[in-house]
Design a protein around this motif. Structure first.
Motif, short mmCIF file in Angstrom:
data_model
loop_
_atom_site.label_atom_id
_atom_site.label_comp_id
_atom_site.label_asym_id
_atom_site.label_seq_id
_atom_site.Cartn_x
_atom_site.Cartn_y
_atom_site.Cartn_z
N MET A 35 -37.19 15.06 -19.51
CA MET A 35 -37.82 16.15 -20.11
C MET A 35 -36.71 17.22 -20.26
N LYS A 36 -36.94 18.20 -21.00
CA LYS A 36 -36.22 19.24 -21.13
C LYS A 36 -37.00 20.66 -21.11
N MET A 37 -35.87 21.88 -20.57
CA MET A 37 -36.48 23.00 -20.74
C MET A 37 -35.72 23.65 -21.97
N GLY A 38 -36.49 24.51 -22.24
CA GLY A 38 -35.96 25.27 -23.70
C GLY A 38 -36.11 26.91 -23.56
N LEU A 39 -35.54 27.78 -24.24
CA LEU A 39 -35.53 29.25 -24.35
C LEU A 39 -35.43 29.72 -22.80
N THR A 40 -34.48 29.13 -22.19
CA THR A 40 -34.13 29.41 -20.54
C THR A 40 -33.44 30.49 -20.43
N ALA A 71 -31.81 36.27 -22.63
CA ALA A 71 -31.59 36.79 -24.13
C ALA A 71 -32.57 36.14 -25.23
N LYS A 72 -32.61 34.90 -24.84
CA LYS A 72 -33.21 33.98 -26.17
C LYS A 72 -34.81 34.38 -25.88
N MET A 73 -35.35 34.48 -24.53
CA MET A 73 -36.76 34.67 -24.39
C MET A 73 -37.10 36.30 -25.12
N PRO A 112 -40.26 30.33 -20.27
CA PRO A 112 -39.44 29.17 -21.22
C PRO A 112 -40.53 28.23 -21.46
N ILE A 113 -40.13 27.14 -22.20
CA ILE A 113 -40.82 26.09 -22.88
C ILE A 113 -40.28 24.87 -22.48
N TYR A 114 -40.99 23.86 -22.60
CA TYR A 114 -40.67 22.47 -22.10
C TYR A 114 -40.82 21.58 -23.22
N VAL A 169 -25.65 22.56 -31.28
CA VAL A 169 -25.39 22.07 -29.99
C VAL A 169 -25.55 23.13 -28.87
N GLU A 170 -25.82 22.55 -27.70
CA GLU A 170 -25.88 23.55 -26.49
C GLU A 170 -25.21 22.73 -25.29
N ALA A 171 -24.56 23.45 -24.39
CA ALA A 171 -24.22 22.99 -23.18
C ALA A 171 -24.99 23.29 -22.28
N ILE A 192 -24.73 17.50 -23.21
CA ILE A 192 -24.74 18.40 -24.57
C ILE A 192 -26.07 18.02 -25.04
N GLU A 193 -26.95 19.11 -25.47
CA GLU A 193 -28.18 18.95 -26.25
C GLU A 193 -27.81 19.17 -27.48
N VAL A 194 -28.21 18.38 -28.37
CA VAL A 194 -28.37 18.24 -29.76
C VAL A 194 -29.94 18.76 -30.27
N ILE A 195 -30.01 20.07 -30.67
CA ILE A 195 -31.34 20.69 -31.34
C ILE A 195 -31.33 20.53 -32.71
N ASP A 196 -32.40 20.10 -33.40
CA ASP A 196 -32.42 20.03 -34.67
C ASP A 196 -34.02 20.41 -35.10
N ASN A 246 -34.61 26.60 -41.73
CA ASN A 246 -33.70 27.56 -41.07
C ASN A 246 -34.11 27.85 -39.77
N PHE A 247 -34.50 26.94 -39.00
CA PHE A 247 -35.05 27.21 -37.47
C PHE A 247 -35.81 28.44 -37.65
N ARG A 248 -36.81 28.52 -38.31
CA ARG A 248 -37.69 29.75 -38.59
C ARG A 248 -39.12 29.41 -37.73
N SER A 280 -45.23 26.98 -32.70
CA SER A 280 -44.88 26.10 -33.51
C SER A 280 -43.67 25.27 -32.92
N VAL A 281 -42.74 25.90 -32.39
CA VAL A 281 -41.43 25.27 -31.75
C VAL A 281 -41.93 24.29 -30.36
N ILE A 282 -43.16 24.68 -29.69
CA ILE A 282 -43.48 23.91 -28.66
C ILE A 282 -44.01 22.71 -29.44
N ASN A 327 -41.89 19.90 -30.20
CA ASN A 327 -41.03 19.15 -29.02
C ASN A 327 -39.70 20.12 -28.70
N THR A 328 -39.79 21.22 -28.86
CA THR A 328 -38.89 22.27 -28.35
C THR A 328 -37.44 22.04 -29.29
N SER A 329 -37.66 21.54 -30.65
CA SER A 329 -36.40 21.13 -31.44
C SER A 329 -35.63 20.22 -30.88
N ALA A 330 -36.12 19.24 -29.86
CA ALA A 330 -35.20 18.19 -29.31
C ALA A 330 -34.76 17.16 -30.28
O1 0L1 Z 1 -33.21 23.57 -26.02
C1 0L1 Z 1 -33.54 24.72 -26.50
O2 0L1 Z 1 -33.24 25.85 -25.89
C2 0L1 Z 1 -34.17 24.96 -27.85
C3 0L1 Z 1 -35.35 25.64 -27.63
C4 0L1 Z 1 -35.88 25.73 -28.98
C5 0L1 Z 1 -35.55 26.88 -29.63
C6 0L1 Z 1 -34.51 26.61 -30.75
O3 0L1 Z 1 -34.79 25.18 -31.48
O4 0L1 Z 1 -33.51 27.28 -30.75
#
Ligand code: 0L1
Ligand code: MG
Length: 262
Positions: free
Chosen positions: A61-66, A69-71, A79-81, A106-108, A139-143, A148-150, A155-157, A160-163
């Protein structure tokens, strides 16, 4: 008004096919304004079922918007999962086909590998650490499948939270006695440091994100199985990547992991 099972399935198929065909779409709430967060998790479940039906294994599983600042940016306080499938996993140091992705970033993160199952409610940081087999740099690659990530929260849940992809280091570190709040993280792109951060960026402590995941799963009648890999959330901002880039994450005491984009 609650969405019908047929509509939930239709949205899941749209997002599944957008990922498969490497094609962005407009956020799904444009066509389905009644999609709330509860229905969005039902879409995510349906998306997971579509993937499992074609042979993908559930890895974790992954957590997102943790980050706070992003929330705040999204106007939410929770956050979302999402889920991680075997199709998301990349070997340490391996190449990622950029042509198979829409607009990767990418995110660390810190990955937790669970020795024991966890069940909510009221899961604590101490319970998470006691149930953890090891910690690994990740490293998570979000896509996002959205232009435009809009997107908005439902919608983002549903998506699958952009996984998209993830890599974890190959040297397991013990969680015992580790200060996860002040643990230092460096994200490098093409040999240059592009982001730095500390574990506290994730809800004050990345283990708290795992505890919150367990409680959020409980609220939907689910639990976190033993053996799960959990990406606990971004410690740095997301950084855009393209073919030719290589990225590396180094975390105090946890070592490093990397990816090449080809
Ligand atoms: O893993 C994340 O924190 C991304 C969550 C979804 C939001 C985004 O795509 O930026
Ligand atoms: Mg992430």
């Amino acid at each position: 008004m609650s969405l019908s099972p047929a509509t939930i399935e239709e949205i899941a198929t749209l997002l599944h096919d957008a990922e498969r065909d490497v094609r962005d779409v407009v956020k799904v709430t444009d066509a389905q304004p009644d999609l709330d967060t509860e229905a969005a998790y039902r879409v995510q479940d349906a998306l997971r079922a579509l993937k499992l039906a074609r042979g993908v294994r559930l890895v974790g599983m992954k957590m997102g918007l943790t980050s706070f600042a992003k929330m705040e940016q999204m106007g939410v306080d929770t956050p979302i999962y999402g889920f991680l499938g075997s199709d998301n996993a990349v070997d340490d140091g391996a190449a990622v086909e950029t042509a198979a992705l829409i607009h990767p970033k990418v995110e660390a993160e810190i990955a937790f590998v669970m020795r024991d199952a966890l069940q909510g409610p009221d899961c604590t940081v101490e319970q998470v650490l006691a149930a953890t087999a090891c910690l690994l740099p990740a490293i998570e690659v979000i896509d996002s499948r959205y232009e435009n990530f809009r997107f908005d929260l439902p919608s983002v849940i549903a998506d699958n939270t952009s996984a998209s992809r993830y890599v974890i280091g190959s040297k397991a570190a013990n969680a015992d006695g580790r200060d996860l709040e002040s643990i230092g993280v460096v994200l490098e792109k093409n040999g240059q440091v592009v982001e730095v951060g500390a574990g506290a960026a994730v809800l004050g402590n990345p283990a708290r994100a795992v505890a919150m995941l367990v409680d959020m799963l409980h609220a939907r009648g689910q639990s976190l199985p033993a053996g799960s890999v959990v990406l606990s959330g971004a410690i740095t901002a997301a950084v855009a990547v393209e073919a030719g880039d290589h990225v590396q994450v180094r975390i105090d005491g946890l070592g490093s992991t990397g990816l090449r984009f080809v």
